[in-house]
Write a protein that holds these residues in place. Structure first.
Motif, short mmCIF file in Angstrom:
data_model
loop_
_atom_site.label_atom_id
_atom_site.label_comp_id
_atom_site.label_asym_id
_atom_site.label_seq_id
_atom_site.Cartn_x
_atom_site.Cartn_y
_atom_site.Cartn_z
N VAL A 1 0.84 -1.21 0.00
CA VAL A 1 0.00 0.00 0.00
C VAL A 1 0.87 1.25 0.00
O VAL A 1 0.67 2.17 -0.81
N CYS A 2 1.84 1.32 0.89
CA CYS A 2 2.71 2.50 0.96
C CYS A 2 3.48 2.69 -0.35
O CYS A 2 3.58 3.81 -0.87
N TYR A 3 4.04 1.60 -0.85
CA TYR A 3 4.85 1.68 -2.07
C TYR A 3 4.01 2.15 -3.26
O TYR A 3 4.40 3.07 -3.99
N GLU A 4 2.86 1.52 -3.45
CA GLU A 4 2.03 1.85 -4.62
C GLU A 4 1.42 3.24 -4.49
O GLU A 4 1.39 4.00 -5.47
N VAL A 5 0.95 3.58 -3.31
CA VAL A 5 0.38 4.91 -3.09
C VAL A 5 1.43 5.99 -3.34
O VAL A 5 1.15 7.03 -3.93
N GLY A 6 2.65 5.75 -2.94
CA GLY A 6 3.71 6.73 -3.15
C GLY A 6 4.06 6.94 -4.60
O GLY A 6 4.48 8.03 -4.98
N PHE A 7 3.87 5.92 -5.44
CA PHE A 7 4.31 5.99 -6.83
C PHE A 7 3.23 6.45 -7.80
O PHE A 7 3.51 6.62 -8.99
N ILE A 8 2.00 6.64 -7.34
CA ILE A 8 0.95 7.07 -8.26
C ILE A 8 0.51 8.49 -7.92
O ILE A 8 0.95 9.07 -6.93
N GLN A 9 -0.39 9.03 -8.75
CA GLN A 9 -0.86 10.39 -8.57
C GLN A 9 -1.84 10.47 -7.39
O GLN A 9 -2.55 9.52 -7.08
N SER A 10 -1.87 11.65 -6.78
CA SER A 10 -2.67 11.83 -5.56
C SER A 10 -4.15 11.52 -5.79
O SER A 10 -4.83 11.05 -4.88
N LYS A 11 -4.63 11.77 -7.00
CA LYS A 11 -6.06 11.60 -7.27
C LYS A 11 -6.49 10.14 -7.30
O LYS A 11 -7.67 9.84 -7.45
N ASN A 12 -5.52 9.21 -7.16
CA ASN A 12 -5.85 7.79 -7.20
C ASN A 12 -5.42 7.02 -5.96
O ASN A 12 -5.56 5.80 -5.92
N VAL A 13 -4.91 7.70 -4.94
CA VAL A 13 -4.33 6.98 -3.80
C VAL A 13 -5.39 6.23 -2.99
O VAL A 13 -5.13 5.11 -2.51
N ILE A 14 -6.56 6.80 -2.85
CA ILE A 14 -7.62 6.11 -2.10
C ILE A 14 -8.03 4.85 -2.82
O ILE A 14 -8.21 3.78 -2.22
#
Length: 645
Positions: A25-38
């Motif tokens: 979760v941390c790794y993927e959330v960090g690597f994508i755009q903010s509008k898709n983290v949730i």
């Protein structure tokens, strides 16, 4: 007591592996755009829930239950009859293996992030957890719970903790997914160049990397299925490979992919080394683990570049890390494993067996992955619309109010910007018309001034020169006064210099040939004009055509060359001038002007001779000026000017 300790070690290791979910979760959330983290965070939770239910009640039986010829298992559906198994680990083993299945399923959703709908990803999780992953797992690990055949393992195929079974399976299914779903919007520009879409939080990705690294100790250490003195070696090998993977990835980036950031190499190298050593952490000595990590780190970076060249968009690098990294680690086992673990096979035979297992895994996982995503796409749809992708999946899938407010704010700014852009464009058009009119007026005035000077003052001075010449001859013939003769001679010389200065002014005022014929023709015209005097011989050559500079650059280059030639005429006392223009490299052009004149001492002349003007013009173009000269040995002026190749 021994049984209890083994149970405890397996439970602790399983909890380590479960903690991988937080790392992903941390790794993927960090690597994508903010509008898709949730969206990504919720997908990871839901896929693990699906894996828990589907793998435990269906996939476990298929993977570890008794079955014919080592092809598939059964009997333990819904975890029934588990107590009848002659294996002391029982439900502890189910719990441990469930964490591995959860890892495989989570990897796939990350690679397809930011453009894939939630429902198709959940359907894919069901098929992956219930069929694709456990069936291949049975071929390699089917004997871990029961004493029964597993056909790939019986051939000698080795995969200690799942570099192929878990990671490569997930990597190749991810490859199928990103092919079917397609790249994210605006990932490549109109010219085919890759664009950086932005990342929400790289420090968060770094935290995720450390969590995964920590969890991997349970992944590899627990795969021994007992607690003994080899645990320390397994954990050390895991750590060594991760560290060496970073080194291999960074060096590969430095020497082969110089336009890429080292940041991606650090993350990819660490995880690639961890994935690779998963196949062999129990079979290697520490130095061999370092070599496996180093090579795999390099493979992961090159695989990422290959995907970019093929136009495949992996949002979090899952395919290079898990697919290619897992395959590389599994094959490298044949070369680096200690001899006592080769099962009596030669290294060459072991290589072919490992290659066979990796190939079977690719055909199975990638082939079924393509079929699965194709059918899901046809039946349910796979991708969100362009408008939904632009808004972000936080809003589209989960109705996140904050993200919606941000989207409206951004949209408002974009609309406002468009309105302002229209007004600015109108003003620019007006200014362009005015500038064009002003330029035409100035050109008209320059032409008029040049004509007036030439026809008026220039002709008058030419006549004056002729008259003074006649008077000078008469004085020399009839008068014997040396002082008077010298005065007349000075007057004639002054008049001649004045005429030459006016010619220079005329020369400067009429660069119209630049617009009509370009820089090369304009320079040739200068040389023809100067060559008419017969005092200096000019030689002009090009070893490469001049680049198509824009008009302002052309005018500045013309002025600089003109200044050089004027200096040679005035000061060099040269009889020969050579102009040679060439290409230094694909983005740098060289203008070289050399004369055989008297030269000068560059330590004594820092300004003057038009040097300041020439340097300022070249500086505006991003170029530089070098002068090679010595007294009585001529001068070479070298001008290096960059351009977009």
């Amino acid at each position: 007591m021994e049984v209890d300790l083994n149970h405890l070690w397996l439970i602790v290791s399983a909890c380590f592996v479960f903690f991988m979910q937080a790392g992903f979760v941390c790794y993927e959330v960090g690597f994508i755009q903010s509008k898709n983290v949730i969206s990504v965070a919720i997908e990871n939770i839901l896929t693990f829930i699906i894996t828990t239910l589907v793998f435990s009640f269906l996939g476990f039986a298929l993977m570890f239950g008794p079955g014919p010829w080592g092809l598939f298992g059964g009997h333990y559906w819904l975890l029934n009859n588990l107590a009848q198994a002659h294996n002391s680990l029982g439900f502890v083993f189910v719990f441990f293996e469930l964490m591995f299945a959860g890892t495989a399923v989570t990897i796939v959703s990350g690679s397809m992030s930011e453009r894939t709908r939630l429902l198709p990803l959940l359907l894919a999780a069901v098929i992956l957890a219930g069929f694709i992953y456990p069936l291949f797992g049975h071929w390699v690990w089917g004997d871990l719970f029961l004493n029964q055949p597993a056909w790939l393992k019986n051939l000698g195929f080795m995969d200690f903790a799942g570099a192929t079974v878990v990671h490569a399976t997930a990597g190749w299914v991810s490859l199928a997914g990103i092919i079917v779903v397609g790249p994210r919007k605006d990932k490549w520009d109109e010219e085919g160049k890759i664009k950086k879409l932005g990342r929400s939080n790289i420090p968060f990705a770094a935290l995720g990397t450390f969590i995964l690294w920590f969890s991997w100790f349970g992944f590899n250490g627990g795969s021994l299925l007992e607690f003994n003195d080899r645990i320390g070696l397994i954990l050390l090998n895991t750590n060594f490979s991760a560290a060496a993977g970073v080194v291999g990835a960074i060096l590969t980036t430095r020497f082969f992919i110089r336009d890429h950031s080292y940041m991606e190499a650090i993350f990819a190298g660490a995880l690639g080394g961890l994935v690779a050593i998963t196949a062999s952490s129990n079979y290697l000595e520490p130095l061999a683990a370092v070599m496996v990590g180093f090579i795999s780190g390099s493979v992961v970076v090159l695989a990422g570049l290959l995907l970019e060249k093929l136009g495949l968009d992996d949002a979090v690098g899952a395919v290079p890390i898990h697919g290619f990294g897992g395959a590389a680690g599994t094959i490298l086992l044949a070369f680096f494993a200690s001899p006592q673990f080769l099962g009596g096979q030669s290294r060459l035979l072991k290589f072919f067996v490992q290659l066979l297992g990796v190939t079977v895994n690719f055909v199975w996982s990638f082939g079924l992955g393509l079929l699965m995503f194709y059918l899901i796409k046809k039946r349910f749809g796979l991708r969100v619309t362009e408008e939904e992708e632009e808004k972000g999946l936080n809003i589209v899938e989960f109705g996140d109010i904050y993200s919606w407010q941000e989207y409206l704010k951004i949209t408002h700014y974009e609309n406002l910007t468009q309105d302002l852009s229209g007004k600015i464009q109108q003003q620019n058009q007006l200014l362009q018309k005015q500038a064009k009119l002003l330029a035409e007026t100035q050109e008209h005035e320059r032409v008029k001034l040049a004509r007036d000077l030439h026809d008026g003052v220039g002709q008058s001075l030419a006549a004056l020169k002729l008259q003074l010449g006649l008077i000078a001859n008469k004085v020399r013939m009839e008068e014997k006064d040396p002082a008077l003769s010298e005065q007349v001679e000075r007057t004639v010389r002054l008049t001649t210099e004045t005429i030459e200065e006016i010619r220079g002014v005329l020369f400067n005022l009429k660069p119209g040939i630049l617009e009509r014929k370009g820089l090369k023709s304009a320079i040739e015209e200068i040389l023809r004009t100067l060559g008419k005097t017969g005092e200096i011989r000019f030689e002009f050559s090009l070893s490469a055509e001049m680049p198509p500079w824009e008009d302002t650059a052309v005018l500045n280059l013309y002025r600089v060359i003109q200044e050089c030639l004027a200096n040679i005429l005035k000061h060099a006392q040269a009889t020969e001038v050579k102009l040679h223009f060439s290409l230094l490299r694909s983005d740098l052009y060289l203008f070289q002007i050399s004369d055989n004149g008297r030269g000068f001492n560059p330590d004594e002349v820092h300004t003057g001779l038009g040097l300041s003007s020439m340097q300022e013009r070249l500086k505006m173009l991003g170029g530089k000026l070098r002068i090679v000269t010595a007294e009585s040995r001529g001068t070479s002026i070298l001008m290096e000017v960059p351009y977009e190749g």
